[in-house]
Design an enzyme around this catalytic site. Sequence first.
Site, mmCIF file in Angstrom:
data_model
loop_
_atom_site.group_PDB
_atom_site.id
_atom_site.type_symbol
_atom_site.label_atom_id
_atom_site.label_comp_id
_atom_site.label_asym_id
_atom_site.label_seq_id
_atom_site.Cartn_x
_atom_site.Cartn_y
_atom_site.Cartn_z
ATOM 1 N N LYS A 9 72.989 7.718 -27.979
ATOM 2 C CA LYS A 9 73.324 6.753 -26.929
ATOM 3 C C LYS A 9 74.574 5.975 -27.280
ATOM 4 C CE LYS A 9 70.458 2.783 -28.291
ATOM 5 N NZ LYS A 9 69.464 1.821 -27.811
ATOM 6 N N SER A 25 79.417 11.729 -11.173
ATOM 7 C CA SER A 25 79.285 11.828 -12.621
ATOM 8 C C SER A 25 79.644 10.499 -13.255
ATOM 9 C CB SER A 25 80.197 12.908 -13.188
ATOM 10 O OG SER A 25 81.537 12.582 -12.900
ATOM 11 N N TYR A 58 75.937 13.507 -15.114
ATOM 12 C CA TYR A 58 76.521 14.291 -16.207
ATOM 13 C C TYR A 58 77.853 13.668 -16.603
ATOM 14 C CZ TYR A 58 79.400 16.273 -12.500
ATOM 15 O OH TYR A 58 80.264 16.414 -11.454
ATOM 16 N N ALA A 75 76.697 7.208 -7.728
ATOM 17 C CA ALA A 75 76.358 6.312 -8.840
ATOM 18 C C ALA A 75 77.194 5.040 -8.812
ATOM 19 C CB ALA A 75 76.533 7.040 -10.169
#
Length: 115
Positions: A9, A25, A58, A75
């Site tokens: 992360k 993305s 992604y 998004a």
Amino acid sequence: MNIEVFKSKIHRVKVTQAELHYVGSITIDEDLMDAANIIENEKVQIVNINNGERLETYVIKGERGSGVVCLNGPAARKVQVGDIVIVISYATMSFEEAKNFQPTVAFPDENNRIV
């Protein structure tokens, strides 16, 4: 048996852009990707600290050293520029392998740079 585990992360990175009219993305500075062991086209989960939103998308490779973290397409509606997000990736592995697996965590500074 295989299980899905936390692989890596980028912890608490600042959103620098949100581009609604894009295919979709998240664009991430290549330095951040390298530090977190995340590759282009990898599926990631985005967790927004500011509003609690969670989404999957992604990764697209961003310019190295730019500090870019840009949510693209739909998004972009889930963030505001300046929001703090966590970018999380997962991996599938055997139960036994997972017992000894150590995830990679990158901690960028307030300018999205790895120190």
